[in-house]
Scaffold this active site. Structure first.
Site, PDB file in Angstrom:
ATOM      1  N   GLY A   9       0.968  -1.216  -0.011  1.00 53.02           N
ATOM      2  CA  GLY A   9       0.037  -0.076   0.233  1.00 53.02           C
ATOM      3  C   GLY A   9       0.770   1.283   0.179  1.00 53.02           C
ATOM      4  O   GLY A   9       0.348   2.274   0.495  1.00 53.02           O
ATOM      5  N   ILE A  10       2.107   1.176  -0.416  1.00 54.63           N
ATOM      6  CA  ILE A  10       2.798   2.152  -0.593  1.00 54.63           C
ATOM      7  C   ILE A  10       2.326   3.609  -1.371  1.00 54.63           C
ATOM      8  O   ILE A  10       2.760   4.583  -0.926  1.00 54.63           O
ATOM      9  CB  ILE A  10       4.401   1.833  -0.854  1.00 54.63           C
ATOM     10  CG1 ILE A  10       5.341   2.792  -0.587  1.00 54.63           C
ATOM     11  CG2 ILE A  10       4.319   1.644  -2.417  1.00 54.63           C
ATOM     12  CD1 ILE A  10       7.005   2.398  -1.009  1.00 54.63           C
ATOM     13  N   ASP A  14      -0.848   7.073   3.611  1.00 55.97           N
ATOM     14  CA  ASP A  14      -0.048   6.715   4.491  1.00 55.97           C
ATOM     15  C   ASP A  14       1.099   6.001   3.931  1.00 55.97           C
ATOM     16  O   ASP A  14       2.211   6.334   4.807  1.00 55.97           O
ATOM     17  CB  ASP A  14      -0.790   5.692   5.514  1.00 55.97           C
ATOM     18  CG  ASP A  14      -2.061   6.246   6.150  1.00 55.97           C
ATOM     19  OD1 ASP A  14      -2.240   7.283   5.991  1.00 55.97           O
ATOM     20  OD2 ASP A  14      -2.688   5.541   6.822  1.00 55.97           O
ATOM     21  N   SER A  87      -9.992   0.294   1.773  1.00 60.20           N
ATOM     22  CA  SER A  87     -10.058   1.123   2.883  1.00 60.20           C
ATOM     23  C   SER A  87     -11.401   2.233   2.911  1.00 60.20           C
ATOM     24  O   SER A  87     -11.373   2.849   3.819  1.00 60.20           O
ATOM     25  CB  SER A  87      -8.868   2.090   2.999  1.00 60.20           C
ATOM     26  OG  SER A  87      -8.512   3.093   1.942  1.00 60.20           O
ATOM     27  N   SER A 128      -8.030  -0.417  12.533  1.00 63.52           N
ATOM     28  CA  SER A 128      -8.864   0.935  12.361  1.00 63.52           C
ATOM     29  C   SER A 128      -9.680   1.147  13.530  1.00 63.52           C
ATOM     30  O   SER A 128     -10.458   0.110  14.036  1.00 63.52           O
ATOM     31  CB  SER A 128      -9.750   0.738  11.129  1.00 63.52           C
ATOM     32  OG  SER A 128     -10.635   1.576  10.946  1.00 63.52           O
ATOM     33  N   GLU A 130     -12.612   2.048  13.011  1.00 66.77           N
ATOM     34  CA  GLU A 130     -13.904   1.322  12.482  1.00 66.77           C
ATOM     35  C   GLU A 130     -14.127  -0.189  13.255  1.00 66.77           C
ATOM     36  O   GLU A 130     -15.463  -0.481  13.023  1.00 66.77           O
ATOM     37  CB  GLU A 130     -13.726   1.068  10.926  1.00 66.77           C
ATOM     38  CG  GLU A 130     -14.129   2.284  10.201  1.00 66.77           C
ATOM     39  CD  GLU A 130     -15.458   2.908  10.132  1.00 66.77           C
ATOM     40  OE1 GLU A 130     -16.478   2.064  10.005  1.00 66.77           O
ATOM     41  OE2 GLU A 130     -15.592   4.011  10.885  1.00 66.77           O
ATOM     42  N   TYR A 152     -15.933  -3.571   5.974  1.00 61.46           N
ATOM     43  CA  TYR A 152     -14.641  -3.087   6.270  1.00 61.46           C
ATOM     44  C   TYR A 152     -14.259  -3.180   7.489  1.00 61.46           C
ATOM     45  O   TYR A 152     -13.095  -3.687   7.804  1.00 61.46           O
ATOM     46  CB  TYR A 152     -14.674  -1.605   5.676  1.00 61.46           C
ATOM     47  CG  TYR A 152     -13.659  -0.923   6.088  1.00 61.46           C
ATOM     48  CD1 TYR A 152     -12.162  -0.879   5.448  1.00 61.46           C
ATOM     49  CD2 TYR A 152     -13.210  -0.322   7.364  1.00 61.46           C
ATOM     50  CE1 TYR A 152     -10.771  -0.489   5.775  1.00 61.46           C
ATOM     51  CE2 TYR A 152     -12.057   0.336   7.872  1.00 61.46           C
ATOM     52  CZ  TYR A 152     -10.959   0.386   6.884  1.00 61.46           C
ATOM     53  OH  TYR A 152      -9.585   0.809   7.414  1.00 61.46           O
ATOM     54  N   LYS A 156     -11.363  -5.648   9.110  1.00 65.63           N
ATOM     55  CA  LYS A 156     -10.158  -5.203  10.119  1.00 65.63           C
ATOM     56  C   LYS A 156     -10.133  -5.957  11.317  1.00 65.63           C
ATOM     57  O   LYS A 156      -9.076  -6.115  11.922  1.00 65.63           O
ATOM     58  CB  LYS A 156     -10.203  -3.596  10.353  1.00 65.63           C
ATOM     59  CG  LYS A 156     -10.020  -2.787   9.096  1.00 65.63           C
ATOM     60  CD  LYS A 156      -8.523  -2.881   8.754  1.00 65.63           C
ATOM     61  CE  LYS A 156      -8.304  -2.138   7.407  1.00 65.63           C
ATOM     62  NZ  LYS A 156      -6.669  -2.090   7.013  1.00 65.63           N
ATOM     63  N   ARG A 187      -4.901  12.836   1.189  1.00 67.59           N
ATOM     64  CA  ARG A 187      -5.914  11.862   1.194  1.00 67.59           C
ATOM     65  C   ARG A 187      -6.964  11.692  -0.118  1.00 67.59           C
ATOM     66  O   ARG A 187      -6.848  12.612  -1.057  1.00 67.59           O
ATOM     67  CB  ARG A 187      -6.814  12.717   2.165  1.00 67.59           C
ATOM     68  CG  ARG A 187      -8.282  11.839   2.904  1.00 67.59           C
ATOM     69  CD  ARG A 187      -7.650  10.747   3.531  1.00 67.59           C
ATOM     70  NE  ARG A 187      -8.568  10.252   4.557  1.00 67.59           N
ATOM     71  CZ  ARG A 187      -8.812   9.060   4.974  1.00 67.59           C
ATOM     72  NH1 ARG A 187      -8.360   7.986   4.358  1.00 67.59           N
ATOM     73  NH2 ARG A 187      -9.618   8.847   6.036  1.00 67.59           N
TER      74      ARG A 187
HETATM   75  N1  GDD Z   1     -16.895   9.615   2.201  1.00 66.12           N
HETATM   76  C1  GDD Z   1     -17.833  10.251   2.700  1.00 66.12           C
HETATM   77  N2  GDD Z   1     -18.669  11.041   1.835  1.00 66.12           N
HETATM   78  N3  GDD Z   1     -18.264  10.547   4.179  1.00 66.12           N
HETATM   79  C2  GDD Z   1     -19.509  11.334   4.233  1.00 66.12           C
HETATM   80  C3  GDD Z   1     -20.207  11.991   3.298  1.00 66.12           C
HETATM   81  C4  GDD Z   1     -19.794  11.838   2.078  1.00 66.12           C
HETATM   82  O1  GDD Z   1     -20.280  12.364   1.071  1.00 66.12           O
HETATM   83  N4  GDD Z   1     -21.098  12.606   3.759  1.00 66.12           N
HETATM   84  C5  GDD Z   1     -20.925  12.549   5.416  1.00 66.12           C
HETATM   85  N5  GDD Z   1     -19.917  11.495   5.348  1.00 66.12           N
HETATM   86  C6  GDD Z   1     -19.573  10.925   6.800  1.00 66.12           C
HETATM   87  C7  GDD Z   1     -19.783   9.320   6.964  1.00 66.12           C
HETATM   88  O2  GDD Z   1     -20.996   8.848   6.835  1.00 66.12           O
HETATM   89  C8  GDD Z   1     -18.704   9.034   7.718  1.00 66.12           C
HETATM   90  O3  GDD Z   1     -19.431   8.938   9.077  1.00 66.12           O
HETATM   91  C9  GDD Z   1     -17.659  10.208   8.046  1.00 66.12           C
HETATM   92  O4  GDD Z   1     -18.279  11.112   7.209  1.00 66.12           O
HETATM   93  C10 GDD Z   1     -16.239   9.972   7.539  1.00 66.12           C
HETATM   94  O5  GDD Z   1     -16.313   9.153   6.366  1.00 66.12           O
HETATM   95  P1  GDD Z   1     -15.032   8.716   5.643  1.00 66.12           P
HETATM   96  O6  GDD Z   1     -13.923  10.034   5.412  1.00 66.12           O
HETATM   97  O7  GDD Z   1     -15.447   7.979   4.653  1.00 66.12           O
HETATM   98  O8  GDD Z   1     -14.004   7.842   6.779  1.00 66.12           O
HETATM   99  P2  GDD Z   1     -14.244   6.773   7.854  1.00 66.12           P
HETATM  100  O9  GDD Z   1     -14.726   7.340   8.867  1.00 66.12           O
HETATM  101  O10 GDD Z   1     -15.774   6.085   7.126  1.00 66.12           O
HETATM  102  O11 GDD Z   1     -13.261   5.803   7.525  1.00 66.12           O
HETATM  103  C11 GDD Z   1     -11.942   6.323   7.309  1.00 66.12           C
HETATM  104  O12 GDD Z   1     -11.340   6.391   8.597  1.00 66.12           O
HETATM  105  C12 GDD Z   1     -10.979   4.921   9.170  1.00 66.12           C
HETATM  106  C13 GDD Z   1     -10.512   5.095  10.566  1.00 66.12           C
HETATM  107  O13 GDD Z   1     -11.466   5.196  11.291  1.00 66.12           O
HETATM  108  C14 GDD Z   1     -11.264   5.530   6.638  1.00 66.12           C
HETATM  109  O14 GDD Z   1      -9.955   6.146   6.289  1.00 66.12           O
HETATM  110  C15 GDD Z   1     -10.947   3.929   6.793  1.00 66.12           C
HETATM  111  O15 GDD Z   1      -9.916   3.543   5.966  1.00 66.12           O
HETATM  112  C16 GDD Z   1     -10.239   4.125   8.296  1.00 66.12           C
HETATM  113  O16 GDD Z   1      -9.914   2.792   8.626  1.00 66.12           O
END
Ligand code: GDD
Length: 334
Positions: A9-10, A14, A87, A128, A130, A152, A156, A187
């Site tokens: 995943g280089i 991250d 991810s 994670s 998550e 996901y 994990k 990102r």
């Molecule tokens: N992606 C996305 N797009 N998320 C949204 C949106 C949108 O339009 N609107 C609201 N959200 C909310 C999601 O429902 C979630 O609650 C929050 O924003 C964060 O979403 P993401 O940025 O997609 O990240 P994530 O929290 O689901 O997961 C990330 O963090 C994890 C660590 O806790 C990812 O990087 C995972 O790979 C990582 O493990």
């Protein structure tokens, strides 16, 4: 002789920061990269373009046990950072099968091949927050019970358990970092923070006038990715292998991120942000906030970048990419 490290995943956010960190420490850095990425360097290797002449890439995939085997034989790493995964949580609802297959088998393949070929190699697994999902306590620590809410998150938890079991059953130096959300200008655009910062840049550049988002109530613990890879490295320098929560200890809602980012750009978010049902998830993780006390005392690691600085760095960077000087637009009161 320099130490050898292999990063799966280089090419990701991250992986690119970690490769830079290891190079700065004098490591010989190897990266596992899909063949398709090597054939499309302008696009898929863009995060590591600045270090391509100092690292060695190997074509392969964590989904193929023979290809992992081959790369481990060729490189004989002393440290292996396993970051490769599907991810994007949202996508894991669209295709549970491939998420589970790629993430669980990928981790299993790397661990099994390490045990065969270089059992003394230290191993880092990208766990994670998550995994906490519907979190049973606030803040979450290494002792908090997991309750994943997506394929996901489940993948994990499986990777975390595989890592622990290779440590206990076969004596591998295998650690998991339970990393809370970590962001940066590198990102991926599909994640909410980058979607917001790049959306603002498009609006200021006059290329868009709306930003469609899903659930604004969800709360996350957002740190800076460049600092989180330092924690990964520190885990592998300890006397014994263990698992660590890496977090800032602060939680903010998506709405707060939106407000901070638009405000920094001199815009009223209510004029631009619209809600779109397609971005809601069938099961949401409502609140994540980590307690990284163990990492602080045992690894000497602590976060440095605050929420506002992170937001500003991302907005500024995306604006710069689109030729917009955000500080000028603030002064001009756009
Ligand atoms: N992606 C996305 N797009 N998320 C949204 C949106 C949108 O339009 N609107 C609201 N959200 C909310 C999601 O429902 C979630 O609650 C929050 O924003 C964060 O979403 P993401 O940025 O997609 O990240 P994530 O929290 O689901 O997961 C990330 O963090 C994890 C660590 O806790 C990812 O990087 C995972 O790979 C990582 O493990």
């Amino acid at each position: 002789m320099s130490r050898r490290a292999l990063i799966t995943g280089i090419t990701g956010q991250d992986g690119s920061y970690l490769a830079e960190l290891l190079l700065s420490k004098g490591y010989k850095v190897h990266g596992l990269v899909r063949r398709v990425a090597m054939e499309d360097p302008g696009n898929r290797l863009k995060r590591i373009a600045q270090i391509l002449d100092r690292i060695q890439l190997h074509a392969g995939s964590v989904e193929s046990f023979p290809s992992i085997h081959k790369v481990l034989r060729e490189t004989e790493p002393e440290e292996c950072y396993h970051l490769a995964a599907q991810s994007f949580v949202s996508y894991s609802f669209d295709d549970e099968f491939s998420t589970l297959q790629t993430n669980i088998n990928g981790t299993h393949h790397v661990l099994a091949a390490l045990k065969d070929i270089v059992p003394g190699c230290r191993f880092y697994f990208a766990g994670s927050s998550e995994m906490f999902g519907k979190a049973v306590e606030i803040p979450q620590t290494e002792k908090t019970r997991f309750h994943p809410r997506s394929a996901y998150g489940i993948s994990k938890v499986a990777g975390f358990d595989l890592t622990r079991n290779y440590r206990e059953a076969y004596g591998l130096f295998a650690c998991s970092g339970i990393l809370f959300n970590h962001e940066s200008p590198r990102r991926g655009y599909e994640f909410v923070t980058r979607k917001i910062s790049s959306g603002i840049a498009r609006i200021l550049a006059g290329q868009d006038n709306k930003l469609a988002l899903g659930n604004l109530q969800a709360r996350r613990d957002w740190g800076h990715a460049a600092e989180y890879v330092e924690a990964m490295w520190r885990m592998l320098q300890q006397d014994s292998a263990d698992d660590y929560v890496i977090a800032t200890g602060e939680t903010h809602s998506v709405r707060e991120f939106v407000e901070a980012a638009f405000e920094y750009a001199g815009l009223d978010y209510q004029k631009y942000v619209i809600k779109d049902a397609q971005f809601y998830r069938p099961a949401e993780v409502d609140l994540l906030v980590g307690n990284a006390a163990k990492a602080r005392t045992q690894l000497g690691w602590h976060p440095r970048t605050g929420f506002e600085s992170l937001v500003q760095e991302m907005v500024e960077s995306d604006c710069r990419e689109r030729g917009v000087d955000v500080r000028q637009t603030i002064r001009a009161g756009t």
